[in-house]
Motif scaffolding. Structure first.
Motif, PDB file in Angstrom:
ATOM      1  N   UNK A 103       0.830  -1.208   0.000  1.00  0.00           N
ATOM      2  CA  UNK A 103       0.000   0.000   0.000  1.00  0.00           C
ATOM      3  C   UNK A 103       0.862   1.255   0.000  1.00  0.00           C
ATOM      4  N   UNK A 104       1.899   1.244   0.821  1.00  0.00           N
ATOM      5  CA  UNK A 104       2.803   2.402   0.868  1.00  0.00           C
ATOM      6  C   UNK A 104       3.501   2.603  -0.472  1.00  0.00           C
ATOM      7  N   UNK A 105       3.927   1.523  -1.081  1.00  0.00           N
ATOM      8  CA  UNK A 105       4.598   1.612  -2.380  1.00  0.00           C
ATOM      9  C   UNK A 105       3.701   2.168  -3.463  1.00  0.00           C
ATOM     10  N   UNK A 106       2.457   1.712  -3.464  1.00  0.00           N
ATOM     11  CA  UNK A 106       1.501   2.187  -4.459  1.00  0.00           C
ATOM     12  C   UNK A 106       1.210   3.676  -4.264  1.00  0.00           C
ATOM     13  N   UNK A 107       1.089   4.098  -3.022  1.00  0.00           N
ATOM     14  CA  UNK A 107       0.862   5.527  -2.755  1.00  0.00           C
ATOM     15  C   UNK A 107       2.088   6.364  -3.106  1.00  0.00           C
ATOM     16  N   UNK A 108       3.268   5.845  -2.787  1.00  0.00           N
ATOM     17  CA  UNK A 108       4.502   6.575  -3.090  1.00  0.00           C
ATOM     18  C   UNK A 108       4.710   6.717  -4.594  1.00  0.00           C
ATOM     19  N   UNK A 109       4.173   5.783  -5.352  1.00  0.00           N
ATOM     20  CA  UNK A 109       4.321   5.805  -6.807  1.00  0.00           C
ATOM     21  C   UNK A 109       3.622   7.012  -7.438  1.00  0.00           C
ATOM     22  N   UNK A 110       2.527   7.445  -6.849  1.00  0.00           N
ATOM     23  CA  UNK A 110       1.753   8.536  -7.452  1.00  0.00           C
ATOM     24  C   UNK A 110       2.572   9.816  -7.614  1.00  0.00           C
ATOM     25  N   UNK A 111       3.199  10.339  -6.550  1.00  0.00           N
ATOM     26  CA  UNK A 111       3.968  11.573  -6.746  1.00  0.00           C
ATOM     27  C   UNK A 111       5.251  11.368  -7.553  1.00  0.00           C
ATOM     28  N   UNK A 112       5.681  10.132  -7.730  1.00  0.00           N
ATOM     29  CA  UNK A 112       6.882   9.879  -8.534  1.00  0.00           C
ATOM     30  C   UNK A 112       6.647  10.160 -10.016  1.00  0.00           C
ATOM     31  N   UNK A 113       5.389  10.282 -10.404  1.00  0.00           N
ATOM     32  CA  UNK A 113       5.098  10.658 -11.788  1.00  0.00           C
ATOM     33  C   UNK A 113       5.636  12.057 -12.082  1.00  0.00           C
ATOM     34  N   UNK A 114       5.665  12.912 -11.078  1.00  0.00           N
ATOM     35  CA  UNK A 114       6.087  14.299 -11.287  1.00  0.00           C
ATOM     36  C   UNK A 114       7.547  14.373 -11.767  1.00  0.00           C
TER      37      UNK A 114
END
Length: 126
Positions: A103-114
């Motif tokens: 869950x943490x990894x999936x959430x952390x992935x979102x701002x990594x798009x920036x």
């Protein structure tokens, strides 16, 4: 972060997109699962289409003559697939069986798009 290294961003982005694009064909089922259900048609169609797009953008980034255009395409692609990343986060967060680390990894992935979008735009503007 290595992706933002000015002289190598195109190499990292191209490699990432090539691997991910190939995975859309080699193991499509996980990608099918993150296609937003609001989209019409079959999820597999979107999986294959995005795989083709990723392979095409990877190629554009790898070829010096098309690299700048590839940067623009990569930025657009990262924005276009963001709804699937959100869908994945919603699904994983709503699944009580999903491990906390996942869950943490999936959430952390979102701002990594920036930073990926920024790196693609830097390639486009060179």
């Amino acid at each position: 972060m290595a992706v933002s290294t000015p002289g190598r961003a195109h190499t990292y982005l191209s490699g990432l997109l090539f691997v991910m694009g190939a995975l859309h064909f080699l193991a499509p089922k996980p990608f099918d699962g993150i296609v937003p259900p609001a989209l019409p048609g079959k999820a597999r169609t979107y999986t294959y289409a995005s795989g083709v797009a990723e392979l095409g953008v990877a190629t554009a980034l790898a070829v010096p003559r098309t690299r700048r255009f590839g940067g623009w395409l990569a930025a657009a692609l990262f924005v276009a697939v963001f709804p699937a990343n959100i869908q994945m986060a919603v699904d994983v967060m709503g699944n009580p069986k999903s491990p906390k680390a996942f869950k943490l990894g999936v959430l952390a992935r979102l701002p990594l798009q920036i930073p990926m979008i920024i790196a693609a735009l830097r390639v486009a503007k060179r």
